[in-house]
Design a protein around this motif. Structure first.
Motif, PDB file in Angstrom:
ATOM      1  N   ALA A  57       0.726  -1.165  -0.197  1.00  0.00           N
ATOM      2  CA  ALA A  57       0.020   0.089   0.007  1.00  0.00           C
ATOM      3  C   ALA A  57       1.003   1.263   0.140  1.00  0.00           C
ATOM      4  O   ALA A  57       0.360   2.426  -0.041  1.00  0.00           O
ATOM      5  N   VAL A  89       0.091   4.027  -2.397  1.00  0.00           N
ATOM      6  CA  VAL A  89      -1.018   4.809  -2.019  1.00  0.00           C
ATOM      7  C   VAL A  89      -0.666   5.905  -1.143  1.00  0.00           C
ATOM      8  O   VAL A  89      -0.961   7.140  -1.026  1.00  0.00           O
ATOM      9  N   TYR A  98      -6.560  -3.175   2.620  1.00  0.00           N
ATOM     10  CA  TYR A  98      -8.173  -2.989   2.403  1.00  0.00           C
ATOM     11  C   TYR A  98      -8.853  -2.688   3.535  1.00  0.00           C
ATOM     12  O   TYR A  98      -9.586  -1.726   3.661  1.00  0.00           O
ATOM     13  N   ALA A 158      -7.758   0.869   4.554  1.00  0.00           N
ATOM     14  CA  ALA A 158      -8.151   1.877   3.888  1.00  0.00           C
ATOM     15  C   ALA A 158      -9.666   2.081   4.057  1.00  0.00           C
ATOM     16  O   ALA A 158     -10.154   3.298   4.136  1.00  0.00           O
ATOM     17  N   HIS A 187      -6.421   3.993  -2.576  1.00  0.00           N
ATOM     18  CA  HIS A 187      -6.414   2.534  -2.424  1.00  0.00           C
ATOM     19  C   HIS A 187      -7.289   1.833  -3.761  1.00  0.00           C
ATOM     20  O   HIS A 187      -6.732   1.138  -4.513  1.00  0.00           O
TER      21      HIS A 187
END
Length: 322
Positions: free
Chosen positions: A162, A165, A277, A280, A298
């Protein structure tokens, strides 16, 4: 048309979001320009649907190899089989629901859940079959609790994290907070009365946008909001993740970013892992500017990874391997 009337338009200006939107647009355009798309676009669409369904099922607790999903024909034996079957049924019909989505998104959501529930008579446990038949296609009622959104902990794929992001966002010490605890903890699902009200608001917003009365927010932003809102609300007793991810795909098709449905964002969500996931999503639920920006970024990164997956499929087709 002025973008000032679109309630989602301000989200497109959050830190990092314009960059995410631009990167997604560039990646999608590159995929659509691939020479294989001129001759074999329907095959790419079919393969993207299969891979997206497999990935969505994995996120919902049934992490099967792609070839196992491709090989199977009976998906009624157990819980994992039913989850994979649900993902496949939703994926097969989602693109056919566009005309209804434009006027009645809630009807489409009910249909998606009905597809996920499948045939209750195929469920071996009589109690589970009875519960499935009474709950299919309707939002949960007062006192009913939804199933866990993330039943499996899927690690991020090697070399995928991630970090891209977060690199688009201001440091956590700057103005605004991610609004999450850092461990991705989500609050309990809202009560049924709140779910009904927020679903109505979401549907009204979508219908107004698609009717042309509003505009402004890019497709990625709208899709991320629909995806996040449905995960936050968990409107059904089960299969909420499958329905939310399918709704995101429908938005991407309906708003013209991915009209041929060849960009399986679900694949990217799996590659990023469930921890990222969940965290986010916690940012989205927080409602803070940075949390919302992180969620949109994301979703954008997941979509770009889905583009990469379909690009690999196109390359394999070009070499005669598929």
């Amino acid at each position: 048309m002025s973008t000032g009337t679109d309630p989602l338009a301000p989200l497109a200006e959050l830190p990092g979001v314009p960059e995410s939107v631009a990167e997604v647009r560039k990646a999608v355009d590159r995929l659509y320009g691939h020479r294989v798309m001129r001759r074999r676009a329907p095959e790419v669409t079919s393969e993207a649907a299969l891979r997206g369904a497999r990935a969505s099922a994995a996120l919902s607790g049934a992490d099967w190899p792609l070839e196992e999903v491709r090989r199977r024909s009976d998906f009624s034996a157990g819980a994992e089989e039913r989850t994979v079957g649900a993902a496949l049924r939703i994926s097969a019909e989602a693109g056919q629901l566009l005309s209804v989505w434009r006027t009645s998104p809630l009807q489409v959501l009910a249909r998606l859940h009905l597809l996920a529930a499948g045939d209750p008579s195929a469920v071996a446990d009589p109690t589970a079959a009875r519960e499935a038949s009474t709950a299919a296609g309707r939002p949960r009622r007062s006192g009913e609790s939804p199933e866990e959104l993330f039943p499996l902990d899927l690690a991020a794929a090697q070399g995928v994290a991630a970090a891209p992001v977060d690199a688009l966002l201001p440091p956590s010490g700057s103005s605004g907070s991610s609004g999450s605890s850092g461990d991705g903890a989500l609050p309990p699902a809202p009560p049924a009365t709140e779910v009904a009200a927020r679903l109505d608001q979401l549907a009204q917003l979508l219908v107004t946008r698609l009717s042309g009365a509003q505009g402004g927010a890019p497709a990625l932003v709208t899709a991320a909001v629909v995806h996040g809102e449905l995960l936050a609300l968990r409107p059904f007793g089960n299969y909420n993740g499958l329905v939310a991810r399918a709704a995101q795909r429908i938005v991407l098709i309906a708003e013209g970013l991915d009209p041929k449905a060849i960009c399986p964002a679900e694949v990217g969500l799996v590659e990023l892992g469930t921890a990222a996931y969940r965290e986010a999503l916690a940012g989205y639920v927080s409602g803070t500017p940075q949390g919302l920006a992180r969620w949109i970024a994301h979703c954008g990164l997941a979509l770009r990874l889905g583009v990469r997956e379909s690009t690999a499929v196109c390359e394999a087709m070009q070499r005669g391997m598929v």
